[in-house]
Design a protein around this motif. Structure first.
Motif, PDB file in Angstrom:
ATOM      1  N   MET A 116       0.849  -1.192   0.000  1.00 44.14           N
ATOM      2  CA  MET A 116       0.000   0.000   0.000  1.00 44.14           C
ATOM      3  C   MET A 116       0.889   1.248   0.000  1.00 44.14           C
ATOM      4  O   MET A 116       1.772   1.392   0.854  1.00 44.14           O
ATOM      5  CB  MET A 116      -0.958  -0.020   1.185  1.00 44.14           C
ATOM      6  N   ARG A 117       0.629   2.101  -0.978  1.00 48.20           N
ATOM      7  CA  ARG A 117       1.466   3.287  -1.205  1.00 48.20           C
ATOM      8  C   ARG A 117       0.678   4.555  -0.902  1.00 48.20           C
ATOM      9  O   ARG A 117      -0.445   4.742  -1.386  1.00 48.20           O
ATOM     10  CB  ARG A 117       1.926   3.316  -2.665  1.00 48.20           C
ATOM     11  N   LEU A 118       1.271   5.432  -0.102  1.00 49.65           N
ATOM     12  CA  LEU A 118       0.755   6.780   0.129  1.00 49.65           C
ATOM     13  C   LEU A 118       1.760   7.740  -0.500  1.00 49.65           C
ATOM     14  O   LEU A 118       2.892   7.877  -0.025  1.00 49.65           O
ATOM     15  CB  LEU A 118       0.595   7.059   1.623  1.00 49.65           C
ATOM     16  N   ALA A 119       1.359   8.353  -1.605  1.00 49.43           N
ATOM     17  CA  ALA A 119       2.272   9.186  -2.379  1.00 49.43           C
ATOM     18  C   ALA A 119       2.537  10.519  -1.679  1.00 49.43           C
ATOM     19  O   ALA A 119       1.775  10.940  -0.798  1.00 49.43           O
ATOM     20  CB  ALA A 119       1.682   9.427  -3.771  1.00 49.43           C
ATOM     21  N   PRO A 120       3.603  11.217  -2.059  1.00 51.98           N
ATOM     22  CA  PRO A 120       3.896  12.526  -1.474  1.00 51.98           C
ATOM     23  C   PRO A 120       2.716  13.480  -1.619  1.00 51.98           C
ATOM     24  O   PRO A 120       2.035  13.511  -2.655  1.00 51.98           O
ATOM     25  CB  PRO A 120       5.099  13.009  -2.296  1.00 51.98           C
ATOM     26  N   GLY A 121       2.463  14.241  -0.567  1.00 55.29           N
ATOM     27  CA  GLY A 121       1.384  15.206  -0.574  1.00 55.29           C
ATOM     28  C   GLY A 121       0.003  14.607  -0.378  1.00 55.29           C
ATOM     29  O   GLY A 121      -1.001  15.310  -0.515  1.00 55.29           O
ATOM     30  N   SER A 122      -0.066  13.315  -0.029  1.00 54.45           N
ATOM     31  CA  SER A 122      -1.349  12.628   0.139  1.00 54.45           C
ATOM     32  C   SER A 122      -1.648  12.388   1.613  1.00 54.45           C
ATOM     33  O   SER A 122      -0.743  12.381   2.450  1.00 54.45           O
ATOM     34  CB  SER A 122      -1.333  11.300  -0.616  1.00 54.45           C
ATOM     35  N   ALA A 123      -2.936  12.179   1.899  1.00 57.39           N
ATOM     36  CA  ALA A 123      -3.349  11.975   3.287  1.00 57.39           C
ATOM     37  C   ALA A 123      -4.472  10.956   3.355  1.00 57.39           C
ATOM     38  O   ALA A 123      -5.340  10.904   2.475  1.00 57.39           O
ATOM     39  CB  ALA A 123      -3.811  13.290   3.902  1.00 57.39           C
ATOM     40  N   ILE A 124      -4.444  10.144   4.404  1.00 57.10           N
ATOM     41  CA  ILE A 124      -5.543   9.245   4.736  1.00 57.10           C
ATOM     42  C   ILE A 124      -6.340   9.931   5.839  1.00 57.10           C
ATOM     43  O   ILE A 124      -5.801  10.244   6.903  1.00 57.10           O
ATOM     44  CB  ILE A 124      -5.024   7.876   5.213  1.00 57.10           C
ATOM     45  N   HIS A 125      -7.622  10.178   5.581  1.00 56.87           N
ATOM     46  CA  HIS A 125      -8.446  10.893   6.548  1.00 56.87           C
ATOM     47  C   HIS A 125      -8.735  10.013   7.772  1.00 56.87           C
ATOM     48  O   HIS A 125      -8.732   8.789   7.702  1.00 56.87           O
ATOM     49  CB  HIS A 125      -9.765  11.320   5.913  1.00 56.87           C
ATOM     50  N   ARG A 126      -9.002  10.683   8.867  1.00 56.62           N
ATOM     51  CA  ARG A 126      -9.335   9.992  10.121  1.00 56.62           C
ATOM     52  C   ARG A 126     -10.572   9.108   9.910  1.00 56.62           C
ATOM     53  O   ARG A 126     -11.620   9.567   9.433  1.00 56.62           O
ATOM     54  CB  ARG A 126      -9.608  11.032  11.212  1.00 56.62           C
ATOM     55  N   HIS A 127     -10.443   7.841  10.246  1.00 54.30           N
ATOM     56  CA  HIS A 127     -11.543   6.897  10.119  1.00 54.30           C
ATOM     57  C   HIS A 127     -11.229   5.686  10.992  1.00 54.30           C
ATOM     58  O   HIS A 127     -10.182   5.640  11.653  1.00 54.30           O
ATOM     59  CB  HIS A 127     -11.740   6.464   8.657  1.00 54.30           C
ATOM     60  N   HIS A 128     -12.130   4.714  11.027  1.00 52.56           N
ATOM     61  CA  HIS A 128     -11.819   3.451  11.686  1.00 52.56           C
ATOM     62  C   HIS A 128     -12.442   2.314  10.898  1.00 52.56           C
ATOM     63  O   HIS A 128     -13.408   2.495  10.166  1.00 52.56           O
ATOM     64  CB  HIS A 128     -12.272   3.438  13.152  1.00 52.56           C
ATOM     65  N   ASP A 129     -11.818   1.131  10.998  1.00 54.17           N
ATOM     66  CA  ASP A 129     -12.241  -0.061  10.268  1.00 54.17           C
ATOM     67  C   ASP A 129     -12.854  -1.050  11.252  1.00 54.17           C
ATOM     68  O   ASP A 129     -12.161  -1.547  12.142  1.00 54.17           O
ATOM     69  CB  ASP A 129     -11.047  -0.701   9.558  1.00 54.17           C
ATOM     70  N   HIS A 130     -14.129  -1.331  11.092  1.00 53.57           N
ATOM     71  CA  HIS A 130     -14.842  -2.196  12.032  1.00 53.57           C
ATOM     72  C   HIS A 130     -14.137  -3.537  12.211  1.00 53.57           C
ATOM     73  O   HIS A 130     -13.755  -4.184  11.235  1.00 53.57           O
ATOM     74  CB  HIS A 130     -16.270  -2.450  11.543  1.00 53.57           C
ATOM     75  N   ASP A 131     -13.986  -3.946  13.463  1.00 52.41           N
ATOM     76  CA  ASP A 131     -13.555  -5.297  13.843  1.00 52.41           C
ATOM     77  C   ASP A 131     -12.097  -5.612  13.531  1.00 52.41           C
ATOM     78  O   ASP A 131     -11.670  -6.751  13.727  1.00 52.41           O
ATOM     79  CB  ASP A 131     -14.443  -6.375  13.200  1.00 52.41           C
ATOM     80  N   LEU A 132     -11.310  -4.636  13.034  1.00 46.53           N
ATOM     81  CA  LEU A 132      -9.887  -4.899  12.830  1.00 46.53           C
ATOM     82  C   LEU A 132      -9.168  -4.695  14.153  1.00 46.53           C
ATOM     83  O   LEU A 132      -8.507  -3.690  14.398  1.00 46.53           O
ATOM     84  CB  LEU A 132      -9.313  -3.990  11.744  1.00 46.53           C
ATOM     85  N   ALA A 133      -9.343  -5.685  15.017  1.00 51.90           N
ATOM     86  CA  ALA A 133      -8.780  -5.655  16.362  1.00 51.90           C
ATOM     87  C   ALA A 133      -8.554  -7.088  16.811  1.00 51.90           C
ATOM     88  O   ALA A 133      -9.384  -7.966  16.544  1.00 51.90           O
ATOM     89  CB  ALA A 133      -9.727  -4.943  17.333  1.00 51.90           C
ATOM     90  N   ALA A 134      -7.441  -7.314  17.483  1.00 49.16           N
ATOM     91  CA  ALA A 134      -7.144  -8.671  17.961  1.00 49.16           C
ATOM     92  C   ALA A 134      -8.268  -9.199  18.836  1.00 49.16           C
ATOM     93  O   ALA A 134      -8.566 -10.402  18.822  1.00 49.16           O
ATOM     94  CB  ALA A 134      -5.820  -8.668  18.720  1.00 49.16           C
TER      95      ALA A 134
END
Length: 205
Positions: A116-134
């Protein structure tokens, strides 16, 4: 698990005896991982934009290395399908021995694997992914391959100082976000697993 289809941010860290983040052992050979990345991208394998466009600005994209069996469409291959029961390696993984070694070091069942690539000048907005927890039985692990000092990843509003070659557990059911304010790509190897005794043992050790 409903991975990647994020909903509105949660109210903060879940109540849990397990940590929301942890750098796990072992550490992997960064030069070998970078060489694998160069081989994969140099072979003509392209990056597919992340399909949840509302969750990011700029260029956030992926290359599937392990995908649901039978899927051939690039978008479906990079989707960590919660209903899938059979996962297969993609052709790109065959030319990546260092990445295969990382996968082989995981002690719980491995499902989706992506670059998974995050290119220069890019942003992942604040969020959460259901159930991705041990605690919920599914987890996502990150191994940074390339990064730069201006990459910032926040989980529960606290920075996670991930460095190349490290293996990290992150409880992504909690609010998280990232930004690449640098001039080079941030590329992570992202591995989704069924969280069992191996991961729980590392998190409680």
């Amino acid at each position: 698990m409903i991975a990647d289809f994020a909903t509105a941010p949660g109210d903060g860290q879940q109540a849990s005896a397990l940590p929301d983040r942890k750098c796990l052992a072992p550490r992997f050979d960064v030069d070998a991982l970078v060489a694998d990345l160069a081989t994969i991208t140099g072979s003509g394998t392209g990056w597919t934009p992340h399909f949840v466009s509302a969750n990011y600005a700029g260029d956030w994209s992926a290359i599937p290395l392990r995908a649901p069996a039978g899927e051939t469409h690039p978008i479906r291959q990079i989707f960590s399908d919660p209903t899938a029961t059979d996962w297969v390696d993609t052709p790109a993984l065959a030319a990546a021995p260092a990445i295969r070694a990382v996968i082989g070091a995981i002690g719980d069942p491995v499902q989706s694997v992506r670059l998974m690539r995050l290119a220069p000048g890019s942003a992942i907005h604040r969020h959460h992914d259901h159930d991705l927890a041990a605690e919920e039985g599914h987890a996502r692990l990150h191994v940074p391959i390339t990064t730069n000092p201006k990459v910032r990843f926040l989980l529960n509003d606290v920075a996670v100082p991930m460095q190349p070659g490290e293996l990290w557990y992150l409880r992504l059911a909690d609010p998280h976000e990232a930004v690449n304010a640098g001039t080079t790509d941030r590329v992570h190897l992202v591995i989704d697993i069924i969280a069992g005794d191996w991961l729980r043992g590392l998190l409680t050790r």
